[in-house]
Design an enzyme around this catalytic site. Structure first.
Site, PDB file in Angstrom:
ATOM      1  N   LYS A  22       0.827  -1.221   0.000  1.00  0.00           N
ATOM      2  CA  LYS A  22       0.000   0.000   0.000  1.00  0.00           C
ATOM      3  C   LYS A  22       0.852   1.258   0.000  1.00  0.00           C
ATOM      4  CE  LYS A  22      -1.676   1.598   4.033  1.00  0.00           C
ATOM      5  NZ  LYS A  22      -1.522   2.948   4.553  1.00  0.00           N
ATOM      6  N   ASN A  23       1.807   1.326   0.913  1.00  0.00           N
ATOM      7  CA  ASN A  23       2.517   2.592   1.098  1.00  0.00           C
ATOM      8  C   ASN A  23       3.476   2.894  -0.056  1.00  0.00           C
ATOM      9  OD1 ASN A  23       1.049   3.015   3.369  1.00  0.00           O
ATOM     10  ND2 ASN A  23       2.642   2.334   4.793  1.00  0.00           N
ATOM     11  N   CYS A 117      -4.816   7.667   9.207  1.00  0.00           N
ATOM     12  CA  CYS A 117      -5.117   7.166  10.550  1.00  0.00           C
ATOM     13  C   CYS A 117      -4.711   8.176  11.614  1.00  0.00           C
ATOM     14  CB  CYS A 117      -4.371   5.857  10.794  1.00  0.00           C
ATOM     15  SG  CYS A 117      -5.110   4.475   9.928  1.00  0.00           S
ATOM     16  N   ARG A 122       1.135  14.085  13.311  1.00  0.00           N
ATOM     17  CA  ARG A 122       1.499  13.938  11.903  1.00  0.00           C
ATOM     18  C   ARG A 122       1.682  15.263  11.144  1.00  0.00           C
ATOM     19  NH1 ARG A 122      -1.404   8.600   9.499  1.00  0.00           N
ATOM     20  NH2 ARG A 122       0.634   8.357   8.545  1.00  0.00           N
ATOM     21  N   ASP A 305       4.388   0.289  12.353  1.00  0.00           N
ATOM     22  CA  ASP A 305       3.100  -0.299  11.939  1.00  0.00           C
ATOM     23  C   ASP A 305       2.893  -1.694  12.530  1.00  0.00           C
ATOM     24  OD1 ASP A 305       2.187   1.622   9.601  1.00  0.00           O
ATOM     25  OD2 ASP A 305       4.342   1.340   9.509  1.00  0.00           O
ATOM     26  N   ARG A 398      -8.823  -0.292   4.706  1.00  0.00           N
ATOM     27  CA  ARG A 398      -7.980   0.725   4.056  1.00  0.00           C
ATOM     28  C   ARG A 398      -6.688   0.092   3.559  1.00  0.00           C
ATOM     29  NH1 ARG A 398      -7.926   6.267   7.239  1.00  0.00           N
ATOM     30  NH2 ARG A 398      -6.687   6.651   5.422  1.00  0.00           N
TER      31      ARG A 398
HETATM   32  N1  EPU Z   1       7.030  13.895  10.990  1.00  0.00           N
HETATM   33  C1  EPU Z   1       7.159  15.236  11.312  1.00  0.00           C
HETATM   34  N2  EPU Z   1       7.152  16.129  10.289  1.00  0.00           N
HETATM   35  C2  EPU Z   1       7.022  15.750   8.989  1.00  0.00           C
HETATM   36  C3  EPU Z   1       6.892  14.390   8.668  1.00  0.00           C
HETATM   37  C4  EPU Z   1       6.904  13.469   9.706  1.00  0.00           C
HETATM   38  O1  EPU Z   1       7.275  15.599  12.463  1.00  0.00           O
HETATM   39  O2  EPU Z   1       7.025  16.622   8.113  1.00  0.00           O
HETATM   40  C5  EPU Z   1       7.081  12.905  12.083  1.00  0.00           C
HETATM   41  C6  EPU Z   1       5.791  12.099  12.201  1.00  0.00           C
HETATM   42  O3  EPU Z   1       4.824  12.767  12.979  1.00  0.00           O
HETATM   43  C7  EPU Z   1       6.298  10.822  12.823  1.00  0.00           C
HETATM   44  C8  EPU Z   1       7.679  10.646  12.205  1.00  0.00           C
HETATM   45  O4  EPU Z   1       8.058  11.943  11.760  1.00  0.00           O
HETATM   46  O5  EPU Z   1       6.453  11.017  14.203  1.00  0.00           O
HETATM   47  C9  EPU Z   1       7.751   9.670  11.040  1.00  0.00           C
HETATM   48  O6  EPU Z   1       6.775  10.000  10.059  1.00  0.00           O
HETATM   49  P1  EPU Z   1       6.895   9.578   8.551  1.00  0.00           P
HETATM   50  O7  EPU Z   1       6.864  10.807   7.716  1.00  0.00           O
HETATM   51  O8  EPU Z   1       8.045   8.632   8.383  1.00  0.00           O
HETATM   52  O9  EPU Z   1       5.550   8.772   8.337  1.00  0.00           O
HETATM   53  P2  EPU Z   1       4.399   9.022   7.285  1.00  0.00           P
HETATM   54  O10 EPU Z   1       4.991   9.260   5.947  1.00  0.00           O
HETATM   55  O11 EPU Z   1       3.389   9.963   7.822  1.00  0.00           O
HETATM   56  C10 EPU Z   1       4.346   6.521   6.578  1.00  0.00           C
HETATM   57  C11 EPU Z   1       3.269   5.503   6.388  1.00  0.00           C
HETATM   58  C12 EPU Z   1       2.782   5.041   7.753  1.00  0.00           C
HETATM   59  C13 EPU Z   1       3.952   4.485   8.536  1.00  0.00           C
HETATM   60  C14 EPU Z   1       5.080   5.530   8.639  1.00  0.00           C
HETATM   61  C15 EPU Z   1       6.334   5.003   9.294  1.00  0.00           C
HETATM   62  C16 EPU Z   1       2.222   6.133   4.331  1.00  0.00           C
HETATM   63  C17 EPU Z   1       1.055   6.721   3.649  1.00  0.00           C
HETATM   64  N3  EPU Z   1       2.171   6.087   5.643  1.00  0.00           N
HETATM   65  O12 EPU Z   1       3.724   7.596   7.281  1.00  0.00           O
HETATM   66  O13 EPU Z   1       1.866   4.004   7.497  1.00  0.00           O
HETATM   67  O14 EPU Z   1       3.530   4.151   9.841  1.00  0.00           O
HETATM   68  O15 EPU Z   1       5.427   5.972   7.299  1.00  0.00           O
HETATM   69  O16 EPU Z   1       6.859   3.919   8.576  1.00  0.00           O
HETATM   70  O17 EPU Z   1       3.171   5.701   3.694  1.00  0.00           O
HETATM   71  C18 EPU Z   1      -0.030   2.670   7.808  1.00  0.00           C
HETATM   72  O18 EPU Z   1       0.239   2.100   6.728  1.00  0.00           O
HETATM   73  O19 EPU Z   1      -0.926   2.246   8.587  1.00  0.00           O
HETATM   74  C19 EPU Z   1       0.703   3.862   8.202  1.00  0.00           C
HETATM   75  C20 EPU Z   1       0.289   4.672   9.164  1.00  0.00           C
END
Ligand code: EPU
Length: 433
Positions: A22-23, A117, A122, A305, A398
């Site tokens: 998915k991601n 989620c 975030r 995750d 999802r």
């Molecule tokens: N963060 C910030 N600022 C930013 C971006 C991230 O503070 O600009 C923080 C986040 O709040 C978090 C950490 O950095 O504490 C890591 O966030 P990251 O950006 O790596 O995660 P994401 O891109 O929001 C993706 C996946 C998540 C998965 C995380 C970690 C997608 C759409 N989502 O989220 O997947 O948990 O990476 O691997 O790719 C899921 O599939 O259920 C899911 C939540």
């Protein structure tokens, strides 16, 4: 409202095939709009988050052909707006990749702030910092991320802390910027690599994805491509842990075992047997798991995750375990539900769970509040004595394709029923009793 009904206590046995990631798919589908030529993508998971993103592409004017359950063709030559402000955009997290993709191709984007989620605050400051560095002006106005640039110019960008989303988003934009971009302290997750490989298959010049330094030489045009998405490491991990929790024996096929190493290591640590093959892993468990301490980290550490699944597995362990969530601040919400099933878990300072293993869980009515926490409750239902009802299955759908069918094929007594359909519930109970 649809819900899962599960009669627990049956070990999972047999084979299951893992769907596309998915991601990775979210980043790849957004990237597909960066060329006017047709892109064919295979191994696309058939799940609601992906369907929503495809709908957003259509809202932008792209042509999307669903030519099979897992294959799509996208042609973005008729995109007629760089603004996406519909409910669909707000429903998912991955819609924010359209900022990077549209900014790279058209030098402008206005995209509603993403949903996804509720597992923490975030923020998207690291994405914005990256777009800024490439020479664009980014503002949040009326709930939209508004980015525009005269032209994008390559830059050296250092992420204070790694972010999967920011790495992918800035990589998308930078692949069509003028000159070279270097991303330092970049995320190393497999889906970052998959999106980079896809962009390269379209003519981008990205090197180093999978390490913490990614070098991108911008190109002025991208072309059509055919690409197959990697298997979903989280879906694979979910079935690995469910096999272990049910004390079963499951061959999980169509996986990249390297992506599962952190899960395999923890399963071995708690006494579960894992055999690795070229593109499959077999999980065999005969006893209650032992206890373990786990901390979630960026890849190749233990994935956040998988934390709800690990916590749930350890709830049955023979001892006391500590699980520390270091990525998202709000990822223990499922624990309240799990305690309704008899788990003994105390969450302290919102990011640490102290788990005293119990001998058995008992069925209860529980409610999913996010995707992975929801999957963990299904796993708990499979482990528990008696009937469990998991409400709010839309969170689980999802990200998991055919979840109940895949579980049923492994022998789980599980069905998706409408909560008002008492006949279906009775029929299920008669069938499994
Ligand atoms: N963060 C910030 N600022 C930013 C971006 C991230 O503070 O600009 C923080 C986040 O709040 C978090 C950490 O950095 O504490 C890591 O966030 P990251 O950006 O790596 O995660 P994401 O891109 O929001 C993706 C996946 C998540 C998965 C995380 C970690 C997608 C759409 N989502 O989220 O997947 O948990 O990476 O691997 O790719 C899921 O599939 O259920 C899911 C939540």
């Amino acid at each position: 409202m649809e819900q899962y009904i599960i009669k627990g206590g049956r070990p999972l046995r047999g084979e299951v095939s893992i769907s596309g990631y998915k991601n990775a798919a979210l980043g790849i589908i957004a990237a597909a709009i960066m060329t006017d030529e047709t892109v064919k993508i295979e191994n696309v998971p058939d799940i609601s988050d992906i369907e929503i993103l495809l709908n957003v592409l259509e809202e932008l004017g792209a042509k999307v052909d669903r030519i099979g359950k897992h294959t799509i063709r996208i042609n973005a030559s008729r995109i007629n707006t760089t603004k996406a402000d519909s409910d669909n955009v707000r429903k998912i997290r991955g819609s924010y990749y359209l900022v990077g993709a549209l900014l790279g191709k058209y030098n402008k984007a206005q995209i509603a702030l993403p949903g996804g989620c509720n597992i923490g605050s975030r923020p998207i400051d690291r994405h914005i910092k990256g777009f800024d560095a490439l020479g664009s002006e980014v503002k949040i106005e009326h709930g939209l991320i508004c980015a525009k640039a005269e032209k994008l110019i390559g830059a050296s960008i250092y992420f204070d802390e790694s972010s999967v989303g920011a790495t992918i988003n800035v990589m998308l934009a930078a692949s069509m910027a003028e000159g070279q971009t270097t991303l330092e302290n970049a995320a190393k997750e497999p889906h970052v690599v998959d999106v980079a490989n896809f962009l390269n298959s379209m003519g981008a010049n990205i090197k180093g994805a999978g390490t913490d330094v990614i070098r991108i030489k911008g190109v002025s045009k991208l072309h059509g491509s055919e690409y197959s998405i990697i298997p979903d490491q989280i879906e694979a991990g979910t079935f690995m842990f469910a096999a272990a929790a049910s004390m079963g024996d499951v061959l999980i096929k169509n996986v990249i075992p390297k992506h599962l190493e952190a899960f395999t290591a923890k399963l071995l640590e708690v006494g579960v047997n894992v055999e690795e093959y070229d593109d499959a892993v077999r999980v065999i468990a005969g006893n209650r798991p032992g206890s373990a301490h786990v901390k979630t980290l960026a890849y190749p550490g233990f994935l956040t995750d998988m934390q709800p699944l690990m916590t749930t597995l350890l709830s049955l362990s023979n001892g006391t375990s500590i699980v520390t969530e270091s990525i998202f601040e709000n990822r223990f919400k499922f624990v309240d539900e799990l305690t309704k099933m008899g788990a003994s878990i105390k969450v302290v300072e919102s990011n640490t769970a102290i788990i005293t293993g119990v001998e058995r869980l008992t069925g209860a009515i529980v409610s999913a509040s996010d995707l992975r926490g929801g999957a963990a409750l299904v796993m708990a239902g499979i482990m528990a004595e008696g009937y469990t009802i998991v409400e709010n299955v839309e969170f689980i759908e999802r990200g998991y394709e055919d979840f109940e069918n895949k579980m049923q094929k492994l022998g789980a007594a599980m069905a998706k029923v409408d909560s008002n359909d008492l006949k279906a519930i009775k029929k299920f109970k008669l069938k499994v009793s």
